[in-house]
Design a protein around this motif. Structure first.
Motif, PDB file in Angstrom:
ATOM      1  N   VAL A 180       7.850 -66.053 -23.349  1.00 33.34           N
ATOM      2  CA  VAL A 180       8.165 -64.684 -23.787  1.00 33.34           C
ATOM      3  C   VAL A 180       6.970 -63.734 -23.780  1.00 33.34           C
ATOM      4  O   VAL A 180       7.136 -62.527 -23.996  1.00 33.34           O
ATOM      5  CB  VAL A 180       8.803 -64.700 -25.195  1.00 33.34           C
ATOM      6  N   THR A 181       5.765 -64.249 -23.574  1.00 40.13           N
ATOM      7  CA  THR A 181       4.606 -63.344 -23.537  1.00 40.13           C
ATOM      8  C   THR A 181       4.532 -62.637 -22.190  1.00 40.13           C
ATOM      9  O   THR A 181       4.902 -63.197 -21.157  1.00 40.13           O
ATOM     10  CB  THR A 181       3.288 -64.110 -23.765  1.00 40.13           C
ATOM     11  N   ARG A 182       4.052 -61.436 -22.229  1.00 46.53           N
ATOM     12  CA  ARG A 182       3.781 -60.699 -21.000  1.00 46.53           C
ATOM     13  C   ARG A 182       2.698 -59.664 -21.274  1.00 46.53           C
ATOM     14  O   ARG A 182       2.227 -59.522 -22.399  1.00 46.53           O
ATOM     15  CB  ARG A 182       5.053 -60.047 -20.454  1.00 46.53           C
ATOM     16  N   GLY A 183       2.324 -58.916 -20.231  1.00 49.91           N
ATOM     17  CA  GLY A 183       1.246 -57.943 -20.410  1.00 49.91           C
ATOM     18  C   GLY A 183      -0.035 -58.629 -20.839  1.00 49.91           C
ATOM     19  O   GLY A 183      -0.377 -59.707 -20.348  1.00 49.91           O
ATOM     20  N   ASN A 184      -0.730 -58.033 -21.805  1.00 48.32           N
ATOM     21  CA  ASN A 184      -1.994 -58.598 -22.289  1.00 48.32           C
ATOM     22  C   ASN A 184      -1.805 -59.683 -23.348  1.00 48.32           C
ATOM     23  O   ASN A 184      -2.786 -60.195 -23.883  1.00 48.32           O
ATOM     24  CB  ASN A 184      -2.888 -57.478 -22.849  1.00 48.32           C
ATOM     25  N   PHE A 185      -0.557 -60.029 -23.619  1.00 45.47           N
ATOM     26  CA  PHE A 185      -0.299 -61.157 -24.517  1.00 45.47           C
ATOM     27  C   PHE A 185      -0.395 -62.484 -23.773  1.00 45.47           C
ATOM     28  O   PHE A 185      -0.532 -63.536 -24.398  1.00 45.47           O
ATOM     29  CB  PHE A 185       1.098 -61.044 -25.145  1.00 45.47           C
ATOM     30  N   VAL A 186      -0.317 -62.437 -22.457  1.00 44.90           N
ATOM     31  CA  VAL A 186      -0.415 -63.657 -21.656  1.00 44.90           C
ATOM     32  C   VAL A 186      -1.801 -64.271 -21.849  1.00 44.90           C
ATOM     33  O   VAL A 186      -2.816 -63.590 -21.713  1.00 44.90           O
ATOM     34  CB  VAL A 186      -0.160 -63.361 -20.166  1.00 44.90           C
ATOM     35  N   GLY A 187      -1.835 -65.532 -22.177  1.00 45.87           N
ATOM     36  CA  GLY A 187      -3.097 -66.217 -22.433  1.00 45.87           C
ATOM     37  C   GLY A 187      -3.453 -66.283 -23.913  1.00 45.87           C
ATOM     38  O   GLY A 187      -4.400 -66.971 -24.295  1.00 45.87           O
ATOM     39  N   LEU A 188      -2.675 -65.574 -24.744  1.00 47.25           N
ATOM     40  CA  LEU A 188      -2.937 -65.564 -26.189  1.00 47.25           C
ATOM     41  C   LEU A 188      -1.911 -66.405 -26.966  1.00 47.25           C
ATOM     42  O   LEU A 188      -1.856 -66.331 -28.199  1.00 47.25           O
ATOM     43  CB  LEU A 188      -2.918 -64.127 -26.712  1.00 47.25           C
ATOM     44  N   GLU A 189      -1.130 -67.182 -26.251  1.00 48.46           N
ATOM     45  CA  GLU A 189      -0.062 -67.961 -26.897  1.00 48.46           C
ATOM     46  C   GLU A 189      -0.590 -68.898 -27.987  1.00 48.46           C
ATOM     47  O   GLU A 189       0.000 -69.006 -29.072  1.00 48.46           O
ATOM     48  CB  GLU A 189       0.701 -68.769 -25.847  1.00 48.46           C
ATOM     49  N   GLU A 190      -1.704 -69.560 -27.730  1.00 50.98           N
ATOM     50  CA  GLU A 190      -2.255 -70.481 -28.725  1.00 50.98           C
ATOM     51  C   GLU A 190      -2.742 -69.740 -29.962  1.00 50.98           C
ATOM     52  O   GLU A 190      -2.682 -70.274 -31.080  1.00 50.98           O
ATOM     53  CB  GLU A 190      -3.394 -71.303 -28.117  1.00 50.98           C
ATOM     54  N   VAL A 191      -3.224 -68.512 -29.775  1.00 52.89           N
ATOM     55  CA  VAL A 191      -3.694 -67.714 -30.914  1.00 52.89           C
ATOM     56  C   VAL A 191      -2.508 -67.349 -31.809  1.00 52.89           C
ATOM     57  O   VAL A 191      -2.565 -67.487 -33.039  1.00 52.89           O
ATOM     58  CB  VAL A 191      -4.417 -66.441 -30.436  1.00 52.89           C
ATOM     59  N   PHE A 192      -1.411 -66.889 -31.197  1.00 55.26           N
ATOM     60  CA  PHE A 192      -0.214 -66.552 -31.977  1.00 55.26           C
ATOM     61  C   PHE A 192       0.338 -67.791 -32.682  1.00 55.26           C
ATOM     62  O   PHE A 192       0.742 -67.732 -33.851  1.00 55.26           O
ATOM     63  CB  PHE A 192       0.859 -65.950 -31.066  1.00 55.26           C
ATOM     64  N   TRP A 193       0.353 -68.912 -31.969  1.00 57.80           N
ATOM     65  CA  TRP A 193       0.847 -70.155 -32.568  1.00 57.80           C
ATOM     66  C   TRP A 193      -0.028 -70.579 -33.736  1.00 57.80           C
ATOM     67  O   TRP A 193       0.473 -71.020 -34.778  1.00 57.80           O
ATOM     68  CB  TRP A 193       0.870 -71.254 -31.501  1.00 57.80           C
TER      69      TRP A 193
END
Length: 241
Positions: free
Chosen positions: A116-129
């Motif tokens: 579900v991430t896109r834009g500048n959220f891509v690559g930040l999944e572990e941070v959100f988790w």
């Protein structure tokens, strides 16, 4: 007084001597027959016992095999049921999301967030988790706020400030996510805290944003996230059944 004739005596002794070999022969035949019968009985008894033992072993083996099959099927079904139970992510409607306690974790994984991430959220999944693990807050709620405030981190009025959170810049996007998540958890979603108005999106809205439609947009983003993640989980679960 009778006097025996020598010839008579010799004749009688001879007859007796001729009879003994016959008696011995008969006795030998009787004994041999008895031994033969005893041997045959013993052999039959041993054969019957061996056959019975083989049948019993075969029955036990068959029962064990059947039990193993039943146990295997039970374990497989139990595993599937457990996976279904632990891996289920519901597809919430917007009205359900608006009533959701966003102070509680979503239970999603890093792999889920990558859907579900896109834009500048891509690559930040572990941070959100990770902020969900650290503060117990629903990370999809945190993501939804950022998606609404900065179009997934692509429009920031301050450097790395993807949440419109104050008028400051952040050294990294990860720092921004951590600060916002911690502040939401401790000041917006903790009863008695200065900005607390409830544990729902509407409660946070009262102190977080002035826009009258902020809660609608955040709820819509969360609904989209849950929809995609739920569909992916359900597809994986169906393959196990």
């Amino acid at each position: 007084m009778r006097y025996y004739n020598i010839d008579e005596m010799n004749s009688s002794g001879t007859e007796k001597r001729h009879k003994w070999p016959l008696v011995f022969a008969v006795l030998s035949l009787v004994v041999s027959a008895a031994i033969l019968l005893a041997g045959m009985y013993t052999y039959q008894a041993q054969t019957a016992a061996a056959t019975e033992a083989e049948e019993e072993a075969l029955l036990k083996s068959s029962s064990t095999y059947s039990a193993r099959i039943d146990l295997g099927d039970t374990l497989r079904q139990s595993t599937v049921d457990e996976v279904v139970k632990s891996d289920e992510i519901k597809n919430y409607s917007i009205s359900e999301i608006r009533k959701m306690d966003v102070s509680k974790p979503s239970g999603v994984t890093v792999a889920d967030l990558k859907l579900v991430t896109r834009g500048n959220f891509v690559g930040l999944e572990e941070v959100f988790w990770q902020v969900e693990q650290d503060y117990g807050i629903n990370c999809l709620f945190v993501m939804a706020i950022g998606a609404n405030e900065s179009a997934f981190g692509t429009v920031c009025f301050r450097k790395n400030n993807m949440f419109g959170f104050g008028r400051k810049s952040y050294a990294t996007k990860a720092e921004n996510i951590d600060v916002v998540a911690r502040t939401l958890a401790t000041k917006y979603l903790t009863p008695g805290a200065s900005l607390y108005h409830g544990k729902t999106i509407d409660g946070v809205h009262k102190s977080y944003a002035a826009s009258p439609v902020w809660d609608d947009h955040v709820a819509k983003h969360m609904s989209n996230f849950y929809s995609k993640i739920s569909a992916n989980h359900n597809a994986a679960i169906e393959k196990l059944k």
